[in-house]
Design a protein around this motif. Structure first.
Motif, PDB file in Angstrom:
ATOM      1  N   ASN A 106      47.723  24.635  16.119  1.00 22.16           N
ATOM      2  CA  ASN A 106      46.521  23.814  16.260  1.00 22.16           C
ATOM      3  C   ASN A 106      45.265  24.499  15.758  1.00 22.16           C
ATOM      4  OD1 ASN A 106      47.970  21.686  17.357  1.00 22.16           O
ATOM      5  ND2 ASN A 106      47.768  22.478  19.435  1.00 22.16           N
ATOM      6  N   ALA A 107      45.315  25.811  15.548  1.00 19.08           N
ATOM      7  CA  ALA A 107      44.143  26.540  15.054  1.00 19.08           C
ATOM      8  C   ALA A 107      43.994  26.423  13.548  1.00 19.08           C
ATOM      9  CB  ALA A 107      44.231  28.010  15.455  1.00 19.08           C
ATOM     10  N   TYR A 108      45.048  26.043  12.831  1.00 19.22           N
ATOM     11  CA  TYR A 108      45.041  25.902  11.360  1.00 19.22           C
ATOM     12  C   TYR A 108      44.504  27.160  10.680  1.00 19.22           C
ATOM     13  CZ  TYR A 108      45.768  21.032  12.536  1.00 19.22           C
ATOM     14  OH  TYR A 108      46.264  19.874  13.057  1.00 19.22           O
ATOM     15  N   LEU A 109      44.988  28.321  11.140  1.00 20.60           N
ATOM     16  CA  LEU A 109      44.557  29.582  10.539  1.00 20.60           C
ATOM     17  C   LEU A 109      45.101  29.750   9.131  1.00 20.60           C
ATOM     18  CD1 LEU A 109      45.063  31.905  13.629  1.00 20.60           C
ATOM     19  CD2 LEU A 109      42.916  30.972  12.752  1.00 20.60           C
ATOM     20  N   ILE A 110      46.324  29.306   8.913  1.00 20.75           N
ATOM     21  CA  ILE A 110      46.954  29.383   7.598  1.00 20.75           C
ATOM     22  C   ILE A 110      47.277  27.961   7.164  1.00 20.75           C
ATOM     23  CG2 ILE A 110      48.911  30.274   6.290  1.00 20.75           C
ATOM     24  CD1 ILE A 110      49.083  32.539   8.343  1.00 20.75           C
ATOM     25  N   PRO A 111      46.768  27.529   6.018  1.00 17.39           N
ATOM     26  CA  PRO A 111      47.024  26.151   5.585  1.00 17.39           C
ATOM     27  C   PRO A 111      48.524  25.883   5.411  1.00 17.39           C
ATOM     28  CG  PRO A 111      45.343  27.174   4.221  1.00 17.39           C
ATOM     29  CD  PRO A 111      45.896  28.245   5.090  1.00 17.39           C
ATOM     30  N   ASN A 112      48.939  24.699   5.808  1.00 20.25           N
ATOM     31  CA  ASN A 112      50.313  24.224   5.675  1.00 20.25           C
ATOM     32  C   ASN A 112      51.326  25.049   6.468  1.00 20.25           C
ATOM     33  OD1 ASN A 112      49.453  22.183   3.899  1.00 20.25           O
ATOM     34  ND2 ASN A 112      49.533  23.636   2.196  1.00 20.25           N
ATOM     35  N   LEU A 113      50.872  25.816   7.436  1.00 20.68           N
ATOM     36  CA  LEU A 113      51.790  26.595   8.279  1.00 20.68           C
ATOM     37  C   LEU A 113      52.116  25.796   9.529  1.00 20.68           C
ATOM     38  CD1 LEU A 113      53.243  29.306   8.933  1.00 20.68           C
ATOM     39  CD2 LEU A 113      51.190  29.909  10.200  1.00 20.68           C
ATOM     40  N   VAL A 114      53.405  25.543   9.740  1.00 21.62           N
ATOM     41  CA  VAL A 114      53.856  24.865  10.948  1.00 21.62           C
ATOM     42  C   VAL A 114      54.973  25.718  11.550  1.00 21.62           C
ATOM     43  CG1 VAL A 114      54.892  22.786  11.912  1.00 21.62           C
ATOM     44  CG2 VAL A 114      53.308  22.607   9.987  1.00 21.62           C
ATOM     45  N   LEU A 115      54.686  26.329  12.674  1.00 16.79           N
ATOM     46  CA  LEU A 115      55.659  27.181  13.351  1.00 16.79           C
ATOM     47  C   LEU A 115      56.420  26.364  14.384  1.00 16.79           C
ATOM     48  CD1 LEU A 115      53.404  30.303  13.952  1.00 16.79           C
ATOM     49  CD2 LEU A 115      55.073  29.970  12.148  1.00 16.79           C
ATOM     50  N   THR A 116      57.713  26.647  14.519  1.00 14.54           N
ATOM     51  CA  THR A 116      58.547  25.998  15.530  1.00 14.54           C
ATOM     52  C   THR A 116      59.462  27.045  16.157  1.00 14.54           C
ATOM     53  OG1 THR A 116      60.260  25.458  13.925  1.00 14.54           O
ATOM     54  CG2 THR A 116      58.581  23.779  14.325  1.00 14.54           C
ATOM     55  N   LEU A 117      60.036  26.663  17.289  1.00 16.07           N
ATOM     56  CA  LEU A 117      61.041  27.524  17.910  1.00 16.07           C
ATOM     57  C   LEU A 117      62.388  27.251  17.249  1.00 16.07           C
ATOM     58  CD1 LEU A 117      60.218  27.358  21.724  1.00 16.07           C
ATOM     59  CD2 LEU A 117      59.912  29.279  20.194  1.00 16.07           C
ATOM     60  N   ASN A 118      63.042  28.300  16.789  1.00 13.69           N
ATOM     61  CA  ASN A 118      64.359  28.184  16.182  1.00 13.69           C
ATOM     62  C   ASN A 118      65.396  28.248  17.305  1.00 13.69           C
ATOM     63  OD1 ASN A 118      66.804  28.620  14.882  1.00 13.69           O
ATOM     64  ND2 ASN A 118      65.855  29.838  13.259  1.00 13.69           N
ATOM     65  N   LEU A 119      66.221  27.210  17.425  1.00 13.54           N
ATOM     66  CA  LEU A 119      67.188  27.152  18.527  1.00 13.54           C
ATOM     67  C   LEU A 119      68.238  28.259  18.448  1.00 13.54           C
ATOM     68  CD1 LEU A 119      67.688  23.313  18.945  1.00 13.54           C
ATOM     69  CD2 LEU A 119      66.299  24.860  20.307  1.00 13.54           C
ATOM     70  N   THR A 120      68.607  28.674  17.243  1.00 11.13           N
ATOM     71  CA  THR A 120      69.576  29.765  17.106  1.00 11.13           C
ATOM     72  C   THR A 120      68.987  31.067  17.629  1.00 11.13           C
ATOM     73  OG1 THR A 120      70.483  28.679  15.157  1.00 11.13           O
ATOM     74  CG2 THR A 120      71.040  30.998  15.478  1.00 11.13           C
ATOM     75  N   VAL A 121      67.765  31.365  17.210  1.00 16.24           N
ATOM     76  CA  VAL A 121      67.095  32.583  17.675  1.00 16.24           C
ATOM     77  C   VAL A 121      66.856  32.499  19.180  1.00 16.24           C
ATOM     78  CG1 VAL A 121      64.979  33.946  17.484  1.00 16.24           C
ATOM     79  CG2 VAL A 121      66.042  33.011  15.436  1.00 16.24           C
ATOM     80  N   LEU A 122      66.505  31.317  19.653  1.00 12.04           N
ATOM     81  CA  LEU A 122      66.272  31.109  21.071  1.00 12.04           C
ATOM     82  C   LEU A 122      67.536  31.371  21.889  1.00 12.04           C
ATOM     83  CD1 LEU A 122      64.118  30.013  23.084  1.00 12.04           C
ATOM     84  CD2 LEU A 122      65.186  27.796  22.767  1.00 12.04           C
ATOM     85  N   SER A 123      68.669  30.832  21.441  1.00 16.37           N
ATOM     86  CA  SER A 123      69.915  31.037  22.183  1.00 16.37           C
ATOM     87  C   SER A 123      70.389  32.486  22.102  1.00 16.37           C
ATOM     88  CB  SER A 123      71.000  30.084  21.678  1.00 16.37           C
ATOM     89  OG  SER A 123      71.238  30.290  20.313  1.00 16.37           O
ATOM     90  N   ILE A 124      70.226  33.122  20.950  1.00 15.65           N
ATOM     91  CA  ILE A 124      70.589  34.540  20.839  1.00 15.65           C
ATOM     92  C   ILE A 124      69.689  35.387  21.731  1.00 15.65           C
ATOM     93  CG2 ILE A 124      70.599  36.524  19.270  1.00 15.65           C
ATOM     94  CD1 ILE A 124      71.590  34.594  17.084  1.00 15.65           C
TER      95      ILE A 124
END
Length: 169
Positions: free
Chosen positions: A119-137
């Motif tokens: 929501n801060a739009y620090l980097i244009p076109n950057l959308v971060l999400t939680l990766n379910l694989t990394v989350l489960s590992i």
């Protein structure tokens, strides 16, 4: 398509083509039999295990202290007939619950921070999400290290004698 490419030199008899990730492409040496990928992955794995070992040892110390503070409770439960096996399972389950709770708090904080950064739009076109694989590992790793950090203190607690445990208070 690779098989249709002409060999420009008689010194070579094969052409290799790879769609590699950044790390694999960076460490690939060109020698297919002895690649740098294996060495890089071993080095990263050793580093991660060493980094995870420090909090695990800290958890072991905290758990030993926590269990020794509860020595009178352990003595009373043993005096009333609780087996060492039951007490060990209880303390391991307690430790796993605390560890998973910590992992869930970490996931919630990660989600909040990701939303703040998005929501801060620090980097244009950057959308971060939680990766379910990394989350489960991550949760599985949390569970394994929680189990490892709880086994020794629980074992040490199970060897505590009833009289010694009751005298401690």
């Amino acid at each position: 398509m690779i098989s249709r490419l002409p060999m420009e030199s008689k010194d070579y008899n094969k052409i290799y083509s790879h769609a590699d990730s950044f790390i694999r492409g960076y460490v690939r040496t060109g020698n297919e039999e002895k690649s740098g990928v294996t060495y890089a992955l071993i080095a990263i794995t050793i580093f991660v295990l060493l980094v995870m070992l420090l909090p695990t040892l800290n958890l072991v110390n905290i758990n030993v202290t926590r269990i020794m503070e509860r020595s009178s409770e352990i003595g009373i439960r043993k005096a009333f007939g609780a087996s060492s096996k039951t007490l060990v399972y209880q303390f391991i389950v307690e430790n796993l619950i605390l560890t998973i709770l910590g992992g869930c708090i970490g996931i919630i904080l990660s989600f909040i921070i990701i939303q703040i950064i998005n929501n801060a739009y620090l980097i244009p076109n950057l959308v971060l999400t939680l990766n379910l694989t990394v989350l489960s590992i991550g949760l599985l790793t949390c569970l394994v290290f929680g189990l490892l950090s709880g086994v020794y203190p629980a074992w040490r607690m199970s060897r505590l004698h009833v009289v010694t445990a009751l005298k401690a208070q």
